[in-house]
Enzyme design. Structure first.
Site, PDB file in Angstrom:
ATOM      1  N   LYS A  91      -3.381 -26.684  15.358  1.00 23.56           N
ATOM      2  CA  LYS A  91      -4.612 -26.784  16.152  1.00 23.56           C
ATOM      3  C   LYS A  91      -4.251 -26.725  17.637  1.00 23.56           C
ATOM      4  O   LYS A  91      -3.296 -27.377  18.081  1.00 23.56           O
ATOM      5  CB  LYS A  91      -5.312 -28.117  15.836  1.00 23.56           C
ATOM      6  CG  LYS A  91      -6.434 -28.525  16.797  1.00 23.56           C
ATOM      7  CD  LYS A  91      -7.670 -27.657  16.693  1.00 23.56           C
ATOM      8  CE  LYS A  91      -8.723 -28.006  17.764  1.00 23.56           C
ATOM      9  NZ  LYS A  91      -9.790 -26.985  17.851  1.00 23.56           N
ATOM     10  N   CYS A 148     -11.030 -20.966  24.712  1.00 18.27           N
ATOM     11  CA  CYS A 148     -11.881 -21.973  24.066  1.00 18.27           C
ATOM     12  C   CYS A 148     -13.274 -21.946  24.703  1.00 18.27           C
ATOM     13  O   CYS A 148     -13.404 -22.121  25.903  1.00 18.27           O
ATOM     14  CB  CYS A 148     -11.296 -23.368  24.180  1.00 18.27           C
ATOM     15  SG  CYS A 148     -12.474 -24.582  23.522  1.00 18.27           S
TER      16      CYS A 148
HETATM   17  O1  RRO Z   1     -12.051 -26.821  19.586  1.00 13.03           O
HETATM   18  C1  RRO Z   1     -12.914 -25.931  19.748  1.00 13.03           C
HETATM   19  O2  RRO Z   1     -14.101 -26.185  20.007  1.00 13.03           O
HETATM   20  C2  RRO Z   1     -12.583 -24.504  19.660  1.00 13.03           C
HETATM   21  C3  RRO Z   1     -11.490 -23.933  20.292  1.00 13.03           C
HETATM   22 BR1  RRO Z   1     -10.209 -24.934  21.201  1.00 13.03          BR
HETATM   23  C4  RRO Z   1     -11.324 -22.527  20.243  1.00 13.03           C
HETATM   24  O3  RRO Z   1     -10.379 -21.937  20.809  1.00 13.03           O
HETATM   25  N1  RRO Z   1     -12.246 -21.800  19.573  1.00 13.03           N
HETATM   26  C5  RRO Z   1     -13.315 -22.364  18.955  1.00 13.03           C
HETATM   27  O4  RRO Z   1     -14.142 -21.654  18.362  1.00 13.03           O
HETATM   28  N2  RRO Z   1     -13.461 -23.722  18.994  1.00 13.03           N
END
Ligand code: RRO
Length: 302
Positions: A34, A121
């Site tokens: 993650k 993100c």
């Molecule tokens: O954690 C998120 O909300 C998230 C991330 Br870091 C990302 O790179 N892509 C996404 O769809 N959610």
């Protein structure tokens, strides 16, 4: 090195060591952690991930257990499984200083795998997706490669304009990246539940990143556009809308070296990798292809 092209997309089934071990034991070729920040984060309020018929919408907000948690796991995994393909380690600092700090710690650690710098993100309120700012992306990569010498790839958001593909490729070709991963979720979609007359996730009044079947044509366009514009030593990872062997085949045909599964892994769990491997093998056998190299990138035009 990567005979089996399948892996998870960062964010799905990779938050805890239990989930990571399940991926390690699955039929995936390798896996990624993650996206993490220096310190742990609880992320956005729930509900923050929602499955819909044609995909998913999420606004997780970068919840993660912190940089050390994932780096310790990754190094420990490498020591236990030295013969396995490299593991991928995703970082998503909230600013340049935090990204450079995490990269410096990876550089001086025993980590031998591949680092993914997430520049896309869409879900941290007030923080735009960095890779939509071309000057900021160039300036960050310049600073990164002054200090970082281990293998590094980047995760990009989708682009929707041919000039943007040209401009981003021109920037990326100046750096020794090992890969570009296209695409992250399509940022800030809105899913409406007509019965409830409501949004389906709580953060940001229901706006969130789209994944799944909705986004496959955009993902394929991004993989293809970068495959035809980047220097050959920058490989492509194709992510977006892969639900079966045929979808994976299409990504590989567009030029992907590896393919990542997000939405459908969330729906089906790590056993999806058995099914995908079997389906892709069947398609290749039907078409008479012995290896992925026989067709990778060989998409025909009219
Ligand atoms: O954690 C998120 O909300 C998230 C991330 Br870091 C990302 O790179 N892509 C996404 O769809 N959610």
């Amino acid at each position: 090195m990567f005979e089996n092209p399948f892996m998870n997309a960062s964010g799905v089934h990779c938050m805890t060591t239990t989930e990571l071990e399940e991926l390690a034991q699955s039929k995936a070729g390798t896996f990624i952690t993650k996206s993490c920040t220096r310190n742990k984060r609880s992320g956005n309020p729930e509900p923050r991930y929602y499955d819909v018929a044609l995909g998913s919408i999420n606004s997780m907000g970068l919840p993660n257990l912190g940089f050390n948690y994932y780096l310790d796991y990754a190094i420990n995994y490498e020591q236990r499984q030295p013969a396995k393909p490299p593991i991928f380690f995703s970082i998503a600092g909230m600013n340049t200083t935090e990204n450079l700090e995490m990269l410096a710690m990876i550089e001086s650690s025993n980590f031998k795998g591949i680092t993914e710098l997430n520049l896309s993100c869409p879900n941290v309120p007030g923080k735009p997706q960095l890779a939509y700012d071309f000057d900021a992306t160039f300036s960050l990569l310049k600073q990164v490669f002054k200090q970082f010498t281990k293998p590094l790839g980047i995760k990009l958001p989708p682009y929707f304009d041919l000039v943007h593909f040209d401009q981003m490729a021109e920037i990326l070709n100046q750096f020794p990246l090992v890969y570009v991963n296209s695409i992250n979720s399509i940022g800030n979609g809105l899913y409406v539940d007509p019965q409830k007359e409501s949004v389906v996730i709580k953060p940001k009044e229901g706006f969130g990143g789209l994944g799944g079947e909705y986004i496959k044509p955009t993902a394929l366009a991004n993989v293809r556009a970068f495959y035809t514009r980047l220097k050959p030593d920058i490989k492509l990872i194709g992510t977006g809308g892969i639900r079966n062997g045929q979808d994976a085949f299409e990504h590989l045909l567009c030029g992907a070296t590896m393919v990542q599964i997000g939405t459908e892994l969330h729906k089906e769990g790590p056993s999806i990798f058995d099914r995908l491997t079997k389906e892709l093998t069947e398609i290749m056998a039907e078409k008479g292809y012995q290896t992925i190299e026989d067709f990778r990138g060989k998409l025909k035009t009219l």
